[in-house]
Design an enzyme around this catalytic site. Structure first.
Site, mmCIF file in Angstrom:
data_model
loop_
_atom_site.group_PDB
_atom_site.id
_atom_site.type_symbol
_atom_site.label_atom_id
_atom_site.label_comp_id
_atom_site.label_asym_id
_atom_site.label_seq_id
_atom_site.Cartn_x
_atom_site.Cartn_y
_atom_site.Cartn_z
ATOM 1 N N CYS A 25 0.843 -1.206 0.000
ATOM 2 C CA CYS A 25 0.000 0.000 0.000
ATOM 3 C C CYS A 25 0.875 1.251 0.000
ATOM 4 C CB CYS A 25 -0.904 -0.022 1.232
ATOM 5 S SG CYS A 25 -1.781 1.519 1.550
ATOM 6 N N CYS A 66 -0.012 3.738 2.745
ATOM 7 C CA CYS A 66 0.480 3.252 4.038
ATOM 8 C C CYS A 66 1.971 3.548 4.174
ATOM 9 C CB CYS A 66 0.241 1.749 4.178
ATOM 10 S SG CYS A 66 -1.481 1.234 4.005
#
Length: 191
Positions: free
Chosen positions: A79, A82
């Site tokens: 991600c 993230c």
């Protein structure tokens, strides 16, 4: 007469002064490049990986029972949001470490499937703010600026309403009936 004669012609040997000058310039350029590389590495910010955050996080079972509020982050190594937020989360963790649990749950680990279902994780990063007793107070999804996250964490620590999070309201006690017949499963394709 051979066509390769001009390439076989003897060349004049380079003078000693010319060699020294060339070597001196190479050394100067090498020193300048080394200094630039060194300074570039020194000014580069230290990046924190999601794996490091996960390894240093509070286990979920401890977080819901140690009477401290918690920030639970559902994440994945792949991600990009993230990864982008990891340094900010690391700084906030350092700032609030004594007042707050930081929990990292990797959505690629099937161990966390019950929690993903419980908190309806359908996008990452997905943040769940838990009160001192482990109760869900609010949630936030996506790229959250550090200042917004800090305001939420400050409110969480103080027991105040979170200013920038979607609140989790009370819901009715409804459970969808569960069928044990595999033909009722739309993913079974009639088989």
């Amino acid at each position: 007469m051979s066509t390769d004669a001009p390439f076989n012609a003897p060349t004049k040997p380079e003078s000693t002064l010319g060699k020294r000058l060339r070597n001196f310039l190479i050394v100067i350029v090498a020193i300048a490049l080394s200094a630039a590389l060194f300074l570039g590495l020194q000014t580069q910010t230290t990046s924190v990986s999601l794996t490091e955050l996960d390894a240093a996080s509070t286990p979920l079972e401890v977080a819901v029972s140690n009477n401290k509020p918690s920030l639970v982050e559902f994440y994945a190594d792949w991600c990009t949001v993230c990864q982008k937020m990891a340094p900010d989360i690391a700084e906030l963790k350092q700032q609030y470490a004594d007042k707050l649990n930081f929990v990292m749950l990797n959505v690629d680990n099937n161990k966390w499937l019950p929690e993903m279902l419980k908190y309806r994780v359908d996008g990452i990063p997905h943040f769940v703010f838990l009160g001192k007793q482990g109760e869900s107070i609010a949630e936030a999804i996506g790229d959250i600026p550090r200042s917004i996250m800090a305001s939420n964490l400050e409110a969480l620590v103080n027991g105040s309403p979170l200013p920038y999070a979607q609140m989790s309201g009370k819901t009715s006690k409804f459970s969808a009936p569960v069928s044990t017949n595999s033909q009722d499963d739309p993913r079974s394709h009639g088989g």
